[in-house]
Design a protein around this motif. Structure first.
Motif, mmCIF file in Angstrom:
data_model
loop_
_atom_site.group_PDB
_atom_site.id
_atom_site.type_symbol
_atom_site.label_atom_id
_atom_site.label_comp_id
_atom_site.label_asym_id
_atom_site.label_seq_id
_atom_site.Cartn_x
_atom_site.Cartn_y
_atom_site.Cartn_z
ATOM 1 N N TRP A 269 0.877 -1.167 0.000
ATOM 2 C CA TRP A 269 0.000 0.000 0.000
ATOM 3 C C TRP A 269 0.918 1.222 0.000
ATOM 4 O O TRP A 269 1.396 1.665 1.037
ATOM 5 C CB TRP A 269 -0.899 -0.012 1.235
ATOM 6 N N LEU A 270 1.189 1.724 -1.185
ATOM 7 C CA LEU A 270 2.274 2.695 -1.334
ATOM 8 C C LEU A 270 2.053 3.976 -0.544
ATOM 9 O O LEU A 270 3.012 4.603 -0.093
ATOM 10 C CB LEU A 270 2.474 3.022 -2.822
ATOM 11 N N ASP A 271 0.813 4.395 -0.379
ATOM 12 C CA ASP A 271 0.589 5.678 0.307
ATOM 13 C C ASP A 271 0.782 5.575 1.811
ATOM 14 O O ASP A 271 0.962 6.594 2.489
ATOM 15 C CB ASP A 271 -0.802 6.215 -0.014
ATOM 16 N N VAL A 272 0.777 4.347 2.359
ATOM 17 C CA VAL A 272 0.941 4.199 3.813
ATOM 18 C C VAL A 272 2.175 3.367 4.171
ATOM 19 O O VAL A 272 2.386 3.046 5.336
ATOM 20 C CB VAL A 272 -0.318 3.566 4.455
ATOM 21 N N GLU A 273 2.984 3.006 3.183
ATOM 22 C CA GLU A 273 4.190 2.213 3.430
ATOM 23 C C GLU A 273 5.398 2.912 2.796
ATOM 24 O O GLU A 273 5.840 2.556 1.704
ATOM 25 C CB GLU A 273 4.035 0.803 2.853
ATOM 26 N N PRO A 274 5.956 3.907 3.483
ATOM 27 C CA PRO A 274 7.089 4.655 2.915
ATOM 28 C C PRO A 274 8.311 3.784 2.665
ATOM 29 O O PRO A 274 9.124 4.102 1.790
ATOM 30 C CB PRO A 274 7.367 5.724 3.976
ATOM 31 N N TRP A 276 8.343 0.886 1.353
ATOM 32 C CA TRP A 276 8.192 0.334 0.011
ATOM 33 C C TRP A 276 8.508 1.394 -1.045
ATOM 34 O O TRP A 276 9.134 1.098 -2.063
ATOM 35 C CB TRP A 276 6.786 -0.222 -0.200
ATOM 36 N N ARG A 277 8.075 2.616 -0.810
ATOM 37 C CA ARG A 277 8.372 3.690 -1.765
ATOM 38 C C ARG A 277 9.884 3.903 -1.860
ATOM 39 O O ARG A 277 10.427 4.101 -2.950
ATOM 40 C CB ARG A 277 7.673 4.985 -1.363
ATOM 41 N N ALA A 278 10.587 3.843 -0.727
ATOM 42 C CA ALA A 278 12.041 4.007 -0.744
ATOM 43 C C ALA A 278 12.706 2.853 -1.499
ATOM 44 O O ALA A 278 13.665 3.059 -2.256
ATOM 45 C CB ALA A 278 12.568 4.081 0.690
ATOM 46 N N LEU A 284 15.490 3.871 -9.416
ATOM 47 C CA LEU A 284 15.274 4.918 -10.411
ATOM 48 C C LEU A 284 16.456 5.864 -10.514
ATOM 49 O O LEU A 284 17.141 6.148 -9.518
ATOM 50 C CB LEU A 284 14.012 5.721 -10.059
ATOM 51 N N GLY A 285 16.643 6.376 -11.735
ATOM 52 C CA GLY A 285 17.581 7.464 -11.929
ATOM 53 C C GLY A 285 16.970 8.771 -11.464
ATOM 54 O O GLY A 285 15.766 8.836 -11.151
ATOM 55 N N PRO A 286 17.754 9.861 -11.435
ATOM 56 C CA PRO A 286 17.280 11.129 -10.853
ATOM 57 C C PRO A 286 16.002 11.669 -11.478
ATOM 58 O O PRO A 286 15.209 12.317 -10.799
ATOM 59 C CB PRO A 286 18.453 12.081 -11.089
ATOM 60 N N GLN A 287 15.770 11.426 -12.772
ATOM 61 C CA GLN A 287 14.585 11.963 -13.444
ATOM 62 C C GLN A 287 13.647 10.865 -13.941
ATOM 63 O O GLN A 287 12.721 11.141 -14.692
ATOM 64 C CB GLN A 287 15.016 12.845 -14.623
ATOM 65 N N ASP A 288 13.884 9.634 -13.511
ATOM 66 C CA ASP A 288 12.999 8.539 -13.913
ATOM 67 C C ASP A 288 11.661 8.635 -13.188
ATOM 68 O O ASP A 288 11.575 9.169 -12.072
ATOM 69 C CB ASP A 288 13.633 7.189 -13.589
ATOM 70 N N LEU A 289 10.637 8.075 -13.802
ATOM 71 C CA LEU A 289 9.333 7.905 -13.170
ATOM 72 C C LEU A 289 8.940 6.441 -13.279
ATOM 73 O O LEU A 289 9.155 5.802 -14.316
ATOM 74 C CB LEU A 289 8.265 8.764 -13.848
ATOM 75 N N ALA A 324 11.706 9.649 -8.319
ATOM 76 C CA ALA A 324 12.977 9.096 -7.859
ATOM 77 C C ALA A 324 13.249 9.375 -6.389
ATOM 78 O O ALA A 324 14.068 8.690 -5.769
ATOM 79 C CB ALA A 324 14.115 9.642 -8.715
ATOM 80 N N ASP A 325 12.597 10.376 -5.813
ATOM 81 C CA ASP A 325 12.779 10.651 -4.389
ATOM 82 C C ASP A 325 11.692 9.991 -3.543
ATOM 83 O O ASP A 325 11.499 10.350 -2.371
ATOM 84 C CB ASP A 325 12.831 12.159 -4.128
ATOM 85 N N GLY A 326 10.964 9.045 -4.130
ATOM 86 C CA GLY A 326 9.988 8.268 -3.369
ATOM 87 C C GLY A 326 8.670 8.954 -3.129
ATOM 88 O O GLY A 326 7.891 8.498 -2.285
ATOM 89 N N GLN A 327 8.369 10.009 -3.883
ATOM 90 C CA GLN A 327 7.104 10.719 -3.720
ATOM 91 C C GLN A 327 6.070 10.201 -4.722
ATOM 92 O O GLN A 327 6.422 9.789 -5.837
ATOM 93 C CB GLN A 327 7.303 12.223 -3.911
ATOM 94 N N ILE A 328 4.820 10.232 -4.308
ATOM 95 C CA ILE A 328 3.724 9.861 -5.208
ATOM 96 C C ILE A 328 3.304 11.115 -5.967
ATOM 97 O O ILE A 328 2.736 12.051 -5.394
ATOM 98 C CB ILE A 328 2.544 9.269 -4.423
ATOM 99 N N ALA A 329 3.590 11.119 -7.282
ATOM 100 C CA ALA A 329 3.286 12.297 -8.097
ATOM 101 C C ALA A 329 1.828 12.311 -8.545
ATOM 102 O O ALA A 329 1.259 13.391 -8.767
ATOM 103 C CB ALA A 329 4.204 12.336 -9.320
#
Length: 514
Positions: A269-274, A276-278, A284-289, A324-329
């Motif tokens: 659950w990506l929004d509540v499991e940081p 997993w996002r990390a 990812l590379g610096p500008q990958d999505l 790439a910084d683990g944020q949900i865009a």
């Protein structure tokens, strides 16, 4: 001949089964035309309204039982229900879906009673278009494999840019009527239609010769070949993740990528499991999505003394955009859910009988707001927008693009791992037809295939075969200008149906007056 005259209903069932061979994976489309021609010949001899409906219903029973055989395979992954129930489910669904061709034949019978000289192919084509649109919309709709899908890869499929897939279904019925006329020795009346179909096929093939002009946006499409019985096995979680990570590949300095993983790619659950996002952002590379499917949970919180208890009450089948910084865009929630697959209708009645939805879990999925375009924060070319259609949503002609901004492409994360041998190629074929209708590239990522990169003319730029692991690394195709169908949608096949019906009636009236 004896079978058609003495046992027309059995003949109709067999003709319906034959019609299903025109779709993927077989693609024997001439047999579909022969089958529909046979149905029209039987319909012309019907003497009663009940017999007319039953004739079309028997045709639909054979057609949908054979064409949707892949549904039975899905039940082998749900231990809450007996696996043999899948075969009954295929027939039960066919019993309902057969109502629509039944209504088309009944409508033809009623109009022939009013206009005895009615032009049968034109009117039947009109009724078929309307019946298929009804099948796609009534009771949440089941738009799988409308008859127009048989034209894929014939060149005629490119006409869906103007009249949509349901309009192509009308063309198929007209072509079947032409075959029936030719079999009866009447060539001259159908020559204009033969010329039109030939011109459409020629134009379609010529348009496919135009070279593709890709964008500068790099895409990676991953197919890990993780079977349905492996996806939710906690003991295989690390193995499955390693497959996805290895196929994704290392970041490319100076070349940002859009990376696409399948539906339900990770058990998180990506929004509540940081954490997993990390873990994902490390790939990812610096500008990958990273685009991937997952679950958005919804909880009910109850305060009991000093303790707050959370109970899972529902979920959304979602597609996530991770930076790439683990944020949900961005996130898209599936709007068109599969009944009995992602939610159980009449749960209070059916659950005590031992029925359950096919997707594992006890809480039902909740629908999202519908198609919309998600802005993607990538550099390079003009900031692209992405449309999303999760799995089953892709089959609904005219319902895959929404919102004020037209997306540059459609992302179709799917899970066809439980759909046997026939489901995945049929699903891919329908995704290709959406790309033709909308003149828009489509990216499909599935666990076991068939994953693909499709351009705006429905061409397969690259694909990964069924049950093979692999990755597609390519440049995103450039979208084409909006088609007539993209602008006006399913009003166009309805206009085609109205014109066909009007033509049939007007040509019948002078003969009747004599």
């Amino acid at each position: 001949m004896r079978l058609t005259t003495r046992h027309p209903m059995i003949a109709a069932i067999l003709l319906g089964a034959l019609a299903a061979t025109g779709f993927a994976p077989l693609g024997w489309w001439p047999l579909s035309l022969v089958a529909v021609a046979g149905l029209m010949a039987l319909a012309e001899r019907v003497k009663r309204a009940g017999g007319a409906f039953l004739l079309g219903w028997c045709f639909g029973l054979g057609h949908f039982t054979v064409g949707n055989n892949w549904i039975a395979h899905a039940f082998t992954y749900q231990d809450a229900m007996p696996h043999w129930l899948g075969y009954g489910a295929v027939v039960a669904l066919a019993l309902y879906l057969a109502v629509y061709p039944g209504l088309a034949v009944l409508g033809l019978y009623a109009l022939r009673k009013r206009f005895p000289r009615l032009l049968v192919p034109d009117m039947f084509a009109a009724l078929w278009i309307v019946s298929e649109y009804g099948r796609a919309t009534i009771f949440t709709g089941f738009a799988w494999d409308p008859l127009g899908m048989i034209w894929l890869d014939t060149g005629v499929d490119q006409a869906s840019r103007w009249i949509g897939t349901y309009g192509l279904s009308g063309l198929a019925v007209l072509a079947a009527g032409a075959l029936l006329s030719i079999a009866r020795g009447r060539w001259r009346p159908v020559m204009p239609l033969v010329v039109i179909l030939g011109a459409l096929a020629t134009f379609g093939h010529l348009s496919l010769r135009e070279p593709e002009h890709p964008t500068t946006i790099a895409v990676t499409i991953v197919q890990p070949n993780i079977n349905q019985n492996e996806k939710y096995d906690q003991g295989l979680e690390e193995t499955n993740f390693t497959k996805l990570a290895q196929l994704t590949g290392a970041p490319r300095p100076g070349q940002p990528r859009l990376i696409f993983w399948p539906e339900a790619a990770v058990p998180a659950w990506l929004d509540v499991e940081p954490e997993w996002r990390a873990r994902l952002s490390d790939l990812l590379g610096p500008q990958d999505l990273l685009m991937l499917g997952g679950v958005k949970p919804y909880f009910r919180e109850e305060r009991k003394g000093a303790v707050t208890e959370r109970t899972l009450v529902g979920a959304a089948n979602s597609a996530w955009v991770l930076t790439a910084d683990g944020q949900i865009a961005a996130r898209y929630d599936k709007a068109h859910l599969v009944p009995y697959g992602e939610y159980l209708p009449m749960r209070g009645l059916l659950e005590p009988l031992g029925l359950s939805r096919l997707v594992p879990g006890d809480a039902d999925f909740w629908p999202g707001p519908g198609p919309r375009s998600l802005p993607l924060p990538v550099g390079g070319e003009k900031r692209p927008y992405m449309g999303v259609q999760i799995c089953y949503e892709m089959i609904f002609s005219g319902q895959v693009v929404g919102g004020p901004v037209r997306p540059a492409f459609l992302y179709n994360p799917s899970n066809d791992a439980w759909f046997g041998a026939w489901g995945p190629p049929q699903h891919l074929a329908q995704a290709r037809m959406r790309s033709i209708e909308e003149a828009m590239p489509v990216i499909r990522s599935t666990p076991t295939g068939i994953s693909a990169l499709i351009d705006g003319r429905g061409r397969l730029i690259a694909s990964i075969p069924h049950h093979q692991a692999g990755a597609i690394n390519a440049l995103l195709p450039r979208g084409l200008p909006p088609t007539l169908f993209a602008r006006f949608g399913n009003i166009l096949p309805m206009i085609v149906a109205a014109l066909l019906a009007l033509t049939a009636i007007l040509l019948a009236r002078p003969h009747r007056a004599r």
